[in-house]
Every structure is written in C-alpha cells, then in structure tokens.
Design an enzyme around this catalytic site. Structure first.
Site, short mmCIF file in Angstrom:
data_model
loop_
_atom_site.label_atom_id
_atom_site.label_comp_id
_atom_site.label_asym_id
_atom_site.label_seq_id
_atom_site.Cartn_x
_atom_site.Cartn_y
_atom_site.Cartn_z
N LYS A 158 0.69 35.73 2.19
CA LYS A 158 -0.44 35.77 1.26
C LYS A 158 -1.04 34.36 1.21
O LYS A 158 -0.79 33.58 0.28
CB LYS A 158 0.05 36.25 -0.11
CG LYS A 158 -1.04 36.83 -0.99
CD LYS A 158 -0.42 37.57 -2.15
CE LYS A 158 -1.41 37.81 -3.28
NZ LYS A 158 -2.51 38.71 -2.96
N1 PPE Z 1 -3.88 43.70 0.04
C1 PPE Z 1 -4.48 42.54 -0.25
C2 PPE Z 1 -5.39 41.93 0.74
C3 PPE Z 1 -4.26 41.94 -1.50
O1 PPE Z 1 -4.87 40.79 -1.78
C4 PPE Z 1 -3.42 42.57 -2.44
C5 PPE Z 1 -3.18 41.95 -3.78
C6 PPE Z 1 -2.79 43.78 -2.08
C7 PPE Z 1 -3.03 44.31 -0.82
C8 PPE Z 1 -1.82 44.50 -3.00
O2 PPE Z 1 -0.60 43.81 -3.11
P1 PPE Z 1 0.29 43.90 -4.43
O3 PPE Z 1 -0.45 43.12 -5.49
O4 PPE Z 1 1.59 43.29 -4.08
O5 PPE Z 1 0.40 45.34 -4.79
N2 PPE Z 1 -4.26 41.18 -4.27
C9 PPE Z 1 -4.05 40.19 -5.31
C10 PPE Z 1 -5.24 39.25 -5.42
C11 PPE Z 1 -6.40 39.66 -6.23
C12 PPE Z 1 -7.41 38.54 -6.45
O6 PPE Z 1 -8.61 38.82 -6.52
O7 PPE Z 1 -7.02 37.36 -6.59
C13 PPE Z 1 -3.64 40.83 -6.62
O8 PPE Z 1 -3.86 42.02 -6.83
O9 PPE Z 1 -3.06 40.12 -7.42
#
Ligand code: PPE
Length: 313
Positions: A158
């Site tokens: 990430k």
């Molecule tokens: N894909 C991406 C690209 C992504 O950024 C997130 C979380 C997910 C999938 C889902 O992952 P999880 O949160 O572990 O279920 N995105 C984060 C960033 C948001 C932002 O705008 O900053 C979040 O949801 O915290």
C-alpha cells in the site's frame, strides 16, 4: 476538509495536530515512497473498537518490507501507539492513518540513509462514498486508466505511488459525473476501485477478482469469510466489465468505503438499480460485527480501553 483532532503520534511522541510538520524536501513527498494503512475504529457498547488492527499493522510492515524500508519500531509498538493515539484524542469513532515514509536527507532517487519516519493520525470520517451511496448504491465509471501492471509498482504494497493511478481515475470519474472509478487490469479484466475491492453477484454466485493485481483488502477478506459462514457461493475469479453490466448485484468493499452497493456502471443499471438481497445481508452482517452487536467475530475487534500498553519512546 479533514476534521482535525488534537494530537498526532510522530516517531514515538505526541505532537499537537498543527505541529505535525515535515520538511518540503522530505524524500517520500517527491518520489511517492510512503507506505500507509487505513483502519477504522467503531463506537461499540463496550467502548471504541478497532477493526482488524493486527492485520492492518502487519500489512503496513509488509508494504515497508516490499519497499525495503526499515520501520524503526516493532509491529507491537505501532499497534500500541495506534491505541494510545485514539485514547489521547478521546475519540470514540475514527479513521486511523498510520504512515511510514522516507524523511529528509539525500535528494535523488536513491535515498541513502534518510531516516524512516512514522506517524499516526486519527480523525472522524463518515461514509466515504456518502450516506446516500451506502444506503442506495453509487454510480461507477470504468476508468480510461489501467490498474498498475504487477511488475510496475508493487500491488501488494500500500504505497503512496500506487495512488497517483487511483487519483487520476477518481478525478476523471467525478468530473464526468460519477461517484467512483472502476479500474481494469492490464489484461482488461475488472481489478478494483480507486480505493476499494469489488464484488459482483450473478444467479446467486458471488465473484471477486483474484489477488493478482489488486490490494489484498482486509474488508474483502472479511466478506469472503462472512459469505462462507452463511453458506453463500463465492469464487475468486477474473471477470470482464460486461459481466459486471449483467450482474444482479455489485458492491465495493474497503475500510473507508465499508460495503457500498453499486447501482450503475457505465450508465447501465445493475439489477433493478438498487442494492440487492445478498449485498444487504453482507452489509448488515459486517456492520453488526464492527459495531459489536454480533459477537461471532470478536477476534476482529481490539477494544481501545481494554489495556494500557506502554508507549515506546
Ligand atoms: N483497493 C485499494 C486500491 C484500496 O486503496 C483499498 C483501501 C482497498 C482496496 C480495500 O482494502 P481494505 O481497506 O483493507 O479493505 N483504501 C483505503 C484508502 C482510502 C483513501 O481514500 O485514503 C481505505 O479504505 O482506507
């Protein structure tokens, strides 16, 4: 605007929100090499509880490992510091942003021995795609931008750099009048949203893309488990955007987005154009767990006031 709280944890100590500053030549600011997490803390009857704290902190360390960044704290230090930060801000419900980055020192692509900085901020953050979206579903546009190739930036990390791609896609979608972008992978199959994983449901079968070119979402993992526990049929399999068009239901999942139904993609209605029964059942199951109303997954919650761990200086 982000809603300011009182204190931010910076490299082992608390500083006032407005004092949490860094030099403009901070290495990661120039080259996109920060690694971060997004975690939610929910208000439950037993006090604030953090959803999947350990797994999020582990993913932060995995991201750093992939980027060859040595975080100068242990995962336990960071988990404890997260709980301390919530307590220090006397907040009951918040979004948590741990962030590790390459600090000030050398400039140029090779950061030599620049220090690795770690910060943790918490702030109240309501529904990411709007209350209305959470309830009735959102409108999505397939992006003209492609999700990163698996050998360009590392998708299992990430890393802030990955979000340049997300930002382009999100801006495009919003400017074109949609709520969120859907990115396809380099082969043209559905990958994920700008900040969410995706699920589709057709004839009772739930599908979500395999982990190849997407973030390994912890909400995604929770949904897979919840679906299995309810005897729902779910496969991790590639699918095309037109399969999404003809699905009965679809939704995004993520820490910020939680479980947000999708009611329309590229101007095509999904099912009847409103959240379907499987989406609603999984959404309700998820909220019951995170708000502590269903104790079948207490293993996913860390209660903030349970213990008072010492903070590393
Ligand atoms: N894909 C991406 C690209 C992504 O950024 C997130 C979380 C997910 C999938 C889902 O992952 P999880 O949160 O572990 O279920 N995105 C984060 C960033 C948001 C932002 O705008 O900053 C979040 O949801 O915290």
């Amino acid at each position: 605007m982000v809603q300011a709280t009182e204190k931010i944890w910076m490299n082992g100590e608390f500083v006032q929100w407005d004092e949490a500053k860094t030099h403009v030549l901070t290495h990661s600011l120039h080259y996109g090499t920060g690694v971060f997490e997004g975690i939610r803390c929910y208000k439950t009857a037993a006090g604030p509880a953090v959803f999947r704290l350990q797994e999020h902190v582990d993913r932060l360390f995995d991201s750093a490992h992939i980027c060859q960044m040595e975080i100068p704290f242990t995962p336990t230090d960071v988990s404890d510091a997260i709980l301390q930060t919530i307590r220090a801000n006397k907040i009951e419900e918040c979004y948590i942003r741990p962030f590790a980055y390459i600090g000030y020192g050398a400039m140029g692509i090779f950061p030599l021995d620049n220090p690795i900085q770690v910060v943790i901020a918490v702030w109240p953050w309501g529904s990411y795609l709007g209350e209305e979206g959470l309830k009735n579903g959102i409108r999505v546009k397939t992006s003209s931008y492609t999700r990163h190739h698996v050998n360009a930036t590392m998708v299992r990390s990430k890393t802030t750099a990955n979000y340049a791609n997300s930002l382009l896609a999100k801006r495009e979608a919003i400017k074109d009048g949609y709520d969120e972008a859907l990115l396809l992978d380099t082969d043209g199959y559905v990958a994920e949203g700008s900040g969410e994983n995706i699920f589709v449901i057709r004839k009772g079968l739930i599908k979500t893309p395999p982990l190849t070119s997407i973030l390994e979402g912890l909400t995604r993992d929770a949904i897979i488990q919840l679906a299995e526990e309810r005897g729902m049929r779910l496969v991790e399999e590639r699918f095309t955007r037109d399969e999404l068009y003809i699905s009965d239901e679809a939704f995004f999942s993520g820490t910020a987005a939680e479980i947000t139904p999708i009611r329309e993609v590229d101007n095509r209605r999904i099912g009847p154009g409103m959240p379907g029964p499987i989406t609603k059942e999984l959404q309700a199951a998820f909220f019951d767990i995170v708000y502590g109303r269903d104790n079948r997954h207490t293993d996913w919650l860390t209660y903030v006031h349970e213990k008072q761990p010492a903070m590393k200086k």
